[in-house]
Design a protein around this motif. Sequence first.
Motif, PDB file in Angstrom:
ATOM      1  N   ILE A  18       3.430 -15.132   2.562  1.00 14.58           N
ATOM      2  CA  ILE A  18       2.596 -14.053   2.014  1.00 14.58           C
ATOM      3  C   ILE A  18       2.687 -14.084   0.493  1.00 14.58           C
ATOM      4  CG2 ILE A  18       2.125 -11.593   1.976  1.00 14.58           C
ATOM      5  CD1 ILE A  18       1.698 -12.959   4.698  1.00 14.58           C
ATOM      6  N   ARG A  19       1.572 -14.275  -0.128  1.00 16.33           N
ATOM      7  CA  ARG A  19       1.500 -14.427  -1.582  1.00 16.33           C
ATOM      8  C   ARG A  19       0.801 -13.206  -2.174  1.00 16.33           C
ATOM      9  NH1 ARG A  19      -0.882 -20.102  -3.534  1.00 16.33           N
ATOM     10  NH2 ARG A  19       1.005 -20.699  -2.402  1.00 16.33           N
ATOM     11  N   ILE A  20       1.513 -12.457  -2.989  1.00 12.94           N
ATOM     12  CA  ILE A  20       0.911 -11.320  -3.699  1.00 12.94           C
ATOM     13  C   ILE A  20       0.379 -11.829  -5.030  1.00 12.94           C
ATOM     14  CG2 ILE A  20       1.294  -9.040  -4.708  1.00 12.94           C
ATOM     15  CD1 ILE A  20       1.507  -9.111  -1.632  1.00 12.94           C
ATOM     16  N   VAL A  21      -0.932 -11.690  -5.218  1.00 19.44           N
ATOM     17  CA  VAL A  21      -1.590 -12.240  -6.406  1.00 19.44           C
ATOM     18  C   VAL A  21      -2.147 -11.098  -7.245  1.00 19.44           C
ATOM     19  CG1 VAL A  21      -3.417 -13.769  -7.247  1.00 19.44           C
ATOM     20  CG2 VAL A  21      -2.213 -14.327  -5.114  1.00 19.44           C
ATOM     21  N   LEU A  22      -1.727 -11.013  -8.482  1.00 14.73           N
ATOM     22  CA  LEU A  22      -2.226 -10.004  -9.421  1.00 14.73           C
ATOM     23  C   LEU A  22      -3.122 -10.686 -10.445  1.00 14.73           C
ATOM     24  CD1 LEU A  22       1.046  -7.968 -10.176  1.00 14.73           C
ATOM     25  CD2 LEU A  22      -0.488  -7.797  -8.203  1.00 14.73           C
ATOM     26  N   VAL A  23      -4.326 -10.162 -10.622  1.00 14.22           N
ATOM     27  CA  VAL A  23      -5.308 -10.785 -11.513  1.00 14.22           C
ATOM     28  C   VAL A  23      -5.401 -10.014 -12.828  1.00 14.22           C
ATOM     29  CG1 VAL A  23      -7.732 -11.424 -11.795  1.00 14.22           C
ATOM     30  CG2 VAL A  23      -6.627 -11.670  -9.559  1.00 14.22           C
ATOM     31  N   GLU A  24      -5.076 -10.709 -13.906  1.00 12.59           N
ATOM     32  CA  GLU A  24      -5.239 -10.191 -15.273  1.00 12.59           C
ATOM     33  C   GLU A  24      -4.676  -8.781 -15.448  1.00 12.59           C
ATOM     34  OE1 GLU A  24      -9.310 -10.723 -16.452  1.00 12.59           O
ATOM     35  OE2 GLU A  24      -9.115 -12.912 -16.520  1.00 12.59           O
ATOM     36  N   THR A  25      -3.433  -8.626 -15.031  1.00 12.31           N
ATOM     37  CA  THR A  25      -2.756  -7.331 -15.204  1.00 12.31           C
ATOM     38  C   THR A  25      -2.591  -7.030 -16.686  1.00 12.31           C
ATOM     39  OG1 THR A  25      -1.542  -7.826 -13.179  1.00 12.31           O
ATOM     40  CG2 THR A  25      -0.753  -5.999 -14.504  1.00 12.31           C
ATOM     41  N   VAL A 122      -0.885 -17.257   2.712  1.00 13.38           N
ATOM     42  CA  VAL A 122      -1.898 -16.214   2.800  1.00 13.38           C
ATOM     43  C   VAL A 122      -1.817 -15.385   1.527  1.00 13.38           C
ATOM     44  CG1 VAL A 122      -2.610 -14.117   4.008  1.00 13.38           C
ATOM     45  CG2 VAL A 122      -1.846 -16.117   5.319  1.00 13.38           C
ATOM     46  N   ALA A 123      -2.954 -15.228   0.848  1.00  8.44           N
ATOM     47  CA  ALA A 123      -2.964 -14.512  -0.419  1.00  8.44           C
ATOM     48  C   ALA A 123      -3.545 -13.113  -0.233  1.00  8.44           C
ATOM     49  CB  ALA A 123      -3.778 -15.263  -1.459  1.00  8.44           C
ATOM     50  N   MET A 124      -2.850 -12.138  -0.798  1.00 10.03           N
ATOM     51  CA  MET A 124      -3.385 -10.790  -0.930  1.00 10.03           C
ATOM     52  C   MET A 124      -3.602 -10.548  -2.419  1.00 10.03           C
ATOM     53  SD  MET A 124      -1.550  -8.395   1.894  1.00 10.03           S
ATOM     54  CE  MET A 124      -1.930  -8.677   3.637  1.00 10.03           C
ATOM     55  N   VAL A 125      -4.862 -10.354  -2.794  1.00  6.24           N
ATOM     56  CA  VAL A 125      -5.246 -10.352  -4.200  1.00  6.24           C
ATOM     57  C   VAL A 125      -5.530  -8.932  -4.665  1.00  6.24           C
ATOM     58  CG1 VAL A 125      -6.807 -11.337  -5.917  1.00  6.24           C
ATOM     59  CG2 VAL A 125      -6.283 -12.632  -3.819  1.00  6.24           C
ATOM     60  N   PHE A 126      -4.952  -8.573  -5.812  1.00  3.17           N
ATOM     61  CA  PHE A 126      -5.117  -7.246  -6.393  1.00  3.17           C
ATOM     62  C   PHE A 126      -5.696  -7.397  -7.795  1.00  3.17           C
ATOM     63  CE2 PHE A 126      -1.875  -7.094  -3.214  1.00  3.17           C
ATOM     64  CZ  PHE A 126      -2.059  -5.882  -2.570  1.00  3.17           C
ATOM     65  N   GLY A 127      -6.674  -6.553  -8.127  1.00  2.05           N
ATOM     66  CA  GLY A 127      -7.397  -6.712  -9.382  1.00  2.05           C
ATOM     67  C   GLY A 127      -6.806  -5.961 -10.548  1.00  2.05           C
ATOM     68  N   ARG A 128      -7.595  -5.883 -11.566  1.00  2.05           N
ATOM     69  CA  ARG A 128      -7.181  -5.248 -12.826  1.00  2.05           C
ATOM     70  C   ARG A 128      -7.021  -3.741 -12.653  1.00  2.05           C
ATOM     71  NH1 ARG A 128     -10.780  -8.789 -12.406  1.00  2.05           N
ATOM     72  NH2 ARG A 128     -10.794 -10.714 -13.635  1.00  2.05           N
ATOM     73  N   ASP A 152     -12.181  11.772  -2.970  1.00  5.22           N
ATOM     74  CA  ASP A 152     -12.364  12.531  -4.207  1.00  5.22           C
ATOM     75  C   ASP A 152     -11.430  12.060  -5.325  1.00  5.22           C
ATOM     76  OD1 ASP A 152     -14.305  14.131  -3.023  1.00  5.22           O
ATOM     77  OD2 ASP A 152     -12.796  15.513  -2.229  1.00  5.22           O
ATOM     78  N   TYR A 153     -10.449  11.218  -4.962  1.00  7.51           N
ATOM     79  CA  TYR A 153      -9.512  10.686  -5.967  1.00  7.51           C
ATOM     80  C   TYR A 153      -8.962   9.386  -5.396  1.00  7.51           C
ATOM     81  CZ  TYR A 153      -5.912  10.733  -9.606  1.00  7.51           C
ATOM     82  OH  TYR A 153      -5.116  10.424 -10.679  1.00  7.51           O
ATOM     83  N   SER A 154      -9.808   8.382  -5.355  1.00 10.30           N
ATOM     84  CA  SER A 154      -9.529   7.193  -4.551  1.00 10.30           C
ATOM     85  C   SER A 154      -8.775   6.085  -5.275  1.00 10.30           C
ATOM     86  CB  SER A 154     -10.847   6.625  -4.014  1.00 10.30           C
ATOM     87  OG  SER A 154     -11.705   6.272  -5.087  1.00 10.30           O
ATOM     88  N   SER A 155      -8.698   6.154  -6.597  1.00  3.60           N
ATOM     89  CA  SER A 155      -8.101   5.057  -7.356  1.00  3.60           C
ATOM     90  C   SER A 155      -6.575   5.081  -7.263  1.00  3.60           C
ATOM     91  CB  SER A 155      -8.532   5.141  -8.820  1.00  3.60           C
ATOM     92  OG  SER A 155      -7.940   4.103  -9.576  1.00  3.60           O
ATOM     93  N   LEU A 156      -6.006   4.018  -6.712  1.00  2.00           N
ATOM     94  CA  LEU A 156      -4.545   3.903  -6.608  1.00  2.00           C
ATOM     95  C   LEU A 156      -3.995   3.123  -7.791  1.00  2.00           C
ATOM     96  CD1 LEU A 156      -5.296   4.539  -3.572  1.00  2.00           C
ATOM     97  CD2 LEU A 156      -3.278   3.206  -2.977  1.00  2.00           C
ATOM     98  N   ASN A 157      -2.821   3.527  -8.253  1.00  2.00           N
ATOM     99  CA  ASN A 157      -2.080   2.711  -9.199  1.00  2.00           C
ATOM    100  C   ASN A 157      -1.843   1.332  -8.580  1.00  2.00           C
ATOM    101  OD1 ASN A 157       0.924   1.754  -9.801  1.00  2.00           O
ATOM    102  ND2 ASN A 157       0.141   2.742 -11.641  1.00  2.00           N
ATOM    103  N   LEU A 158      -1.827   0.283  -9.394  1.00  2.00           N
ATOM    104  CA  LEU A 158      -1.678  -1.079  -8.895  1.00  2.00           C
ATOM    105  C   LEU A 158      -0.447  -1.226  -8.004  1.00  2.00           C
ATOM    106  CD1 LEU A 158      -2.380  -4.108  -8.833  1.00  2.00           C
ATOM    107  CD2 LEU A 158      -1.188  -4.336 -11.033  1.00  2.00           C
ATOM    108  N   ALA A 159       0.701  -0.758  -8.472  1.00  2.01           N
ATOM    109  CA  ALA A 159       1.934  -0.895  -7.686  1.00  2.01           C
ATOM    110  C   ALA A 159       1.863  -0.097  -6.393  1.00  2.01           C
ATOM    111  CB  ALA A 159       3.140  -0.457  -8.514  1.00  2.01           C
ATOM    112  N   MET A 160       1.163   1.044  -6.403  1.00  4.08           N
ATOM    113  CA  MET A 160       1.017   1.831  -5.182  1.00  4.08           C
ATOM    114  C   MET A 160       0.205   1.071  -4.146  1.00  4.08           C
ATOM    115  SD  MET A 160       0.249   5.636  -6.664  1.00  4.08           S
ATOM    116  CE  MET A 160       1.447   6.520  -7.684  1.00  4.08           C
TER     117      MET A 160
END
Length: 287
Positions: A18-25, A122-128, A152-160
């Motif tokens: 399992i590969r956690i991929v962070l894009v342009e953090t 397997v990559a799980m990709v998370f954006g900016r 109504d408040y859907s944006s999660l912090n990246l780490a969350m």
Amino acid sequence: MHKSALPQEGTETFQDQIRIVLVETSHSGNIGAVARAMKNMGLGNLWLVNPASFPDEASYARAAGASDVLDSAHVVSSLDEALADCVLVMGTSARGRKVPWPVCAPPEAAAAAAEHAGSGPVAMVFGRENHGLSNDELQRCHYHIHIPSNPDYSSLNLAMAVQVMCYELRMYYLRSLEGGEGSPYLKSMTRPGDEGWDVPPAKVHDVEGFFGHLEQVLIDVDFHRRENPRQLMTRLRRLFQRARLDQMEINILRGILTAVQKAAGIRNNSKSTEADTAATEQDNGHV
């Protein structure tokens, strides 16, 4: 020295693939927080695509003991490099795209990851942090992962967001171990008799002794009358039976009742039982 995170080099386990991929953090502290979230759930395969700043003091400070995940992180310049050898790619996304894409909820995404992990990474990709993954990046994914947060408040912090997915992966992994739901990590411990409880459940004989003692004390202090009982003892029975008392709790309660009788100058006339003896010992500080 920090304890190593799973996976360890040279092993071939579900977690390794399992590969956690962070894009342009943009904030390096978020990278550290992601590393902590991963290590909490037994993952350690972190890939960083063109981070604004890494490594640096902020990322290691936020990692809080997961510095080994940061030490082994792969830093690449493009998403293509991070995904080149993967057999499955899933990217986090909100719903509502013009061209619908296969979408998984987190538990189904974890199951899909497990299904494919035996064939390769397997990559799980998370954006900016500010606007997630681009349409082009999302189109490189086989599935999109939608975390059903408050609309109504859907944006999660990246780490969350990473923590949610790592938790689902961890739960799937634990269920897959020998014994499945019988894994001690998944067992609840809510009452006497459950594995891990420190004292055996109270026996019916001792519970009845407690109820008799309780009723006598309530009579002694003029709180309860046998000739007009109403439903007092019935409701107290329901209360204590619902609590599913263990033997030590019975002993403590009997000790309290004995102390009340002593303070009121009343002789304990309740029928002697093993619990009475234990209650006396409790009162004397021996239990």
